[in-house]
Design a protein around this motif. Structure first.
Motif, mmCIF file in Angstrom:
data_model
loop_
_atom_site.group_PDB
_atom_site.id
_atom_site.type_symbol
_atom_site.label_atom_id
_atom_site.label_comp_id
_atom_site.label_asym_id
_atom_site.label_seq_id
_atom_site.Cartn_x
_atom_site.Cartn_y
_atom_site.Cartn_z
ATOM 1 N N LEU A 220 -46.051 -6.823 -59.066
ATOM 2 C CA LEU A 220 -46.033 -7.653 -57.838
ATOM 3 C C LEU A 220 -45.776 -9.043 -57.741
ATOM 4 O O LEU A 220 -47.083 -10.209 -58.845
ATOM 5 N N ARG A 221 -45.605 -10.020 -57.190
ATOM 6 C CA ARG A 221 -45.187 -10.968 -57.451
ATOM 7 C C ARG A 221 -44.648 -11.429 -55.342
ATOM 8 O O ARG A 221 -44.472 -10.846 -54.624
ATOM 9 N N ILE A 222 -45.636 -12.950 -55.784
ATOM 10 C CA ILE A 222 -44.797 -13.446 -54.710
ATOM 11 C C ILE A 222 -44.611 -15.055 -54.836
ATOM 12 O O ILE A 222 -44.182 -15.290 -56.364
ATOM 13 N N ARG A 223 -43.008 -15.206 -54.338
ATOM 14 C CA ARG A 223 -42.078 -15.951 -54.766
ATOM 15 C C ARG A 223 -41.463 -17.109 -53.679
ATOM 16 O O ARG A 223 -42.179 -16.637 -52.655
ATOM 17 N N SER A 224 -41.079 -18.479 -54.397
ATOM 18 C CA SER A 224 -40.716 -19.556 -53.315
ATOM 19 C C SER A 224 -39.648 -19.913 -53.841
ATOM 20 O O SER A 224 -39.354 -19.644 -55.360
ATOM 21 N N TYR A 225 -38.532 -20.512 -53.301
ATOM 22 C CA TYR A 225 -37.523 -21.170 -53.965
ATOM 23 C C TYR A 225 -37.129 -23.079 -53.089
ATOM 24 O O TYR A 225 -36.791 -22.963 -53.422
ATOM 25 N N SER A 226 -38.826 -23.123 -52.633
ATOM 26 C CA SER A 226 -38.705 -24.309 -53.393
ATOM 27 C C SER A 226 -40.420 -24.791 -52.990
ATOM 28 O O SER A 226 -40.907 -23.376 -52.746
ATOM 29 N N GLN A 227 -40.708 -26.183 -53.569
ATOM 30 C CA GLN A 227 -42.451 -26.599 -53.596
ATOM 31 C C GLN A 227 -42.914 -25.550 -52.304
ATOM 32 O O GLN A 227 -41.871 -26.548 -51.323
ATOM 33 N N ALA A 228 -43.515 -25.284 -52.021
ATOM 34 C CA ALA A 228 -44.525 -24.088 -51.131
ATOM 35 C C ALA A 228 -45.781 -25.818 -50.381
ATOM 36 O O ALA A 228 -46.422 -26.128 -50.933
ATOM 37 N N ALA A 229 -45.797 -25.019 -48.215
ATOM 38 C CA ALA A 229 -46.907 -25.488 -47.595
ATOM 39 C C ALA A 229 -47.299 -24.658 -47.263
ATOM 40 O O ALA A 229 -46.797 -23.258 -47.683
ATOM 41 N N PRO A 230 -48.858 -24.410 -46.238
ATOM 42 C CA PRO A 230 -49.192 -23.217 -46.580
ATOM 43 C C PRO A 230 -47.986 -22.364 -44.684
ATOM 44 O O PRO A 230 -48.419 -21.588 -45.214
ATOM 45 N N ASP A 231 -47.372 -23.199 -44.143
ATOM 46 C CA ASP A 231 -46.629 -22.139 -43.386
ATOM 47 C C ASP A 231 -45.044 -21.953 -43.902
ATOM 48 O O ASP A 231 -44.420 -21.551 -43.032
ATOM 49 N N SER A 232 -45.232 -22.276 -45.315
ATOM 50 C CA SER A 232 -43.563 -22.069 -45.571
ATOM 51 C C SER A 232 -43.039 -20.726 -46.083
ATOM 52 O O SER A 232 -44.103 -19.473 -46.107
ATOM 53 N N THR A 233 -42.353 -20.213 -45.756
ATOM 54 C CA THR A 233 -42.178 -18.678 -46.073
ATOM 55 C C THR A 233 -41.917 -18.468 -47.384
ATOM 56 O O THR A 233 -40.740 -19.053 -48.170
ATOM 57 N N VAL A 234 -42.389 -17.501 -47.862
ATOM 58 C CA VAL A 234 -42.483 -17.306 -49.035
ATOM 59 C C VAL A 234 -42.233 -15.334 -48.764
ATOM 60 O O VAL A 234 -41.998 -14.874 -47.762
ATOM 61 N N PHE A 235 -42.285 -15.210 -50.156
ATOM 62 C CA PHE A 235 -41.303 -13.963 -50.202
ATOM 63 C C PHE A 235 -42.800 -12.634 -51.360
ATOM 64 O O PHE A 235 -42.926 -12.901 -52.416
ATOM 65 N N VAL A 236 -43.504 -11.749 -50.555
ATOM 66 C CA VAL A 236 -44.051 -10.633 -51.577
ATOM 67 C C VAL A 236 -43.095 -10.137 -51.740
ATOM 68 O O VAL A 236 -42.515 -9.363 -50.725
ATOM 69 N N GLU A 237 -43.212 -9.650 -53.157
ATOM 70 C CA GLU A 237 -41.843 -8.159 -53.586
ATOM 71 C C GLU A 237 -42.992 -7.675 -54.320
ATOM 72 O O GLU A 237 -43.671 -7.852 -55.563
ATOM 73 N N LEU A 238 -42.411 -6.260 -53.858
ATOM 74 C CA LEU A 238 -42.898 -5.306 -55.035
ATOM 75 C C LEU A 238 -41.916 -5.180 -55.559
ATOM 76 O O LEU A 238 -40.421 -4.278 -54.831
ATOM 77 N N LYS A 239 -41.862 -4.292 -56.788
ATOM 78 C CA LYS A 239 -40.572 -4.467 -57.930
ATOM 79 C C LYS A 239 -40.355 -3.311 -58.881
ATOM 80 O O LYS A 239 -41.409 -3.439 -59.196
ATOM 81 N N LYS A 240 -40.020 -2.064 -58.444
ATOM 82 C CA LYS A 240 -39.704 -0.805 -59.491
ATOM 83 C C LYS A 240 -38.903 -0.685 -60.365
ATOM 84 O O LYS A 240 -37.878 -1.381 -59.185
ATOM 85 N N LYS B 71 -35.754 -2.668 -55.201
ATOM 86 C CA LYS B 71 -37.454 -4.031 -54.926
ATOM 87 C C LYS B 71 -37.230 -3.477 -53.180
ATOM 88 O O LYS B 71 -36.206 -3.965 -52.255
ATOM 89 N N ARG B 72 -38.466 -4.298 -52.962
ATOM 90 C CA ARG B 72 -39.172 -4.459 -51.083
ATOM 91 C C ARG B 72 -39.571 -5.815 -51.396
ATOM 92 O O ARG B 72 -40.052 -6.389 -52.472
ATOM 93 N N ARG B 73 -39.558 -5.988 -50.023
ATOM 94 C CA ARG B 73 -40.327 -8.061 -50.418
ATOM 95 C C ARG B 73 -40.034 -7.866 -48.382
ATOM 96 O O ARG B 73 -38.925 -7.941 -47.565
ATOM 97 N N LEU B 74 -41.342 -8.818 -47.750
ATOM 98 C CA LEU B 74 -41.761 -9.260 -46.791
ATOM 99 C C LEU B 74 -41.701 -11.020 -46.595
ATOM 100 O O LEU B 74 -42.818 -11.591 -47.689
#
Length: 239
Positions: free
Chosen positions: A68-88, A96-99
């Protein structure tokens, strides 16, 4: 553009020298194009138990493993969109499932057990994962520079190039700057081929010509073996 949330594919890894990367990129020109993001800095926080159960299991190369990881594609701020990813991974196939969530919500969900506010099958799977591994917490911060290419024929064949892979165990926030210990030898690039079917003949040909062979390389696994495990052994000695 709709955000893809479910993945099922093979992910094949290759370690390239600068010369090999140049030849592969040349062979890709008629068939692949750089995606809309160009070169991006990807930030990840990997979660594990107090005794690193997930990464130790992964290193054993079992038929089934998960993370399990949380990923961002740029330096995040509290309201930035990130991805919670469950990878098997099972029988060489990656699932991979991500939200997508605001960074603050994602961290409160995974770290503090607060509701994510998005009821779905994916959130239920992640909730089950969190309840099964009760002591999950941020374990490492991993970042890298990525160039991602997609197939011009609209198939799901993708190729990514990762370099400047850095790891650290402090300042575990997607809002922070990128820094840490390098996990790659100087000049090396990790190439990943992602596909649901076979590799195109033109790619097979250049890999053969340049003597590029599939390798086993886990970013988190390498971080554990080269950085975390030595620290654990040292702490045990002086405990």
């Amino acid at each position: 553009m709709a955000i893809q949330t479910v993945f099922k594919r093979y992910e094949l890894k290759y370690m390239l020298t600068p010369g090999q990367k140049e030849k592969v990129l040349k062979a890709m020109e008629p068939y692949m194009a750089l995606d809309q993001y160009g070169r991006t800095t990807i930030r990840n926080i990997y979660f594990d138990t107090d005794y690193y159960r997930l990464v130790r299991r992964s290193i054993e190369k079992p038929a089934y493993k998960e993370k399990l990881r949380i990923r961002s594609y740029s330096q995040a701020a509290p309201d930035s969109t990130v991805f919670v990813e469950l990878k098997k991974k099972y029988d060489q196939i990656v699932y991979k499932r991500r939200l997508s969530l605001p960074e603050k919500t994602a961290m409160q969900w995974v770290c503090d057990g607060q509701d994510c506010g998005k009821a779905s099958q994916i959130s239920e799977e992640i909730d089950y994962f969190l309840s099964y591994y009760e002591s999950l917490h941020p374990a490492v911060f991993l970042s890298y520079e990525r160039e991602a290419y997609f197939s011009r024929d609209k198939s799901d064949f993708r190729v990514t190039f990762d370099d400047t892979i850095l790891c650290r165990q402090e300042d575990l926030s997607l809002e922070s700057e990128v820094y840490g210990t390098s996990l790659l030898k100087p000049g090396r690039t990790l190439m990943e081929i992602k596909c649901s079917a076979g590799i195109p003949l033109w790619m097979v040909r250049v890999l053969s010509q340049e003597q590029v062979y599939k390798t086993s390389f886990s970013k988190y696994g390498t971080a554990y073996e080269t950085i975390i495990l030595p620290q654990l052994k040292e702490a045990a000695i002086y405990a």
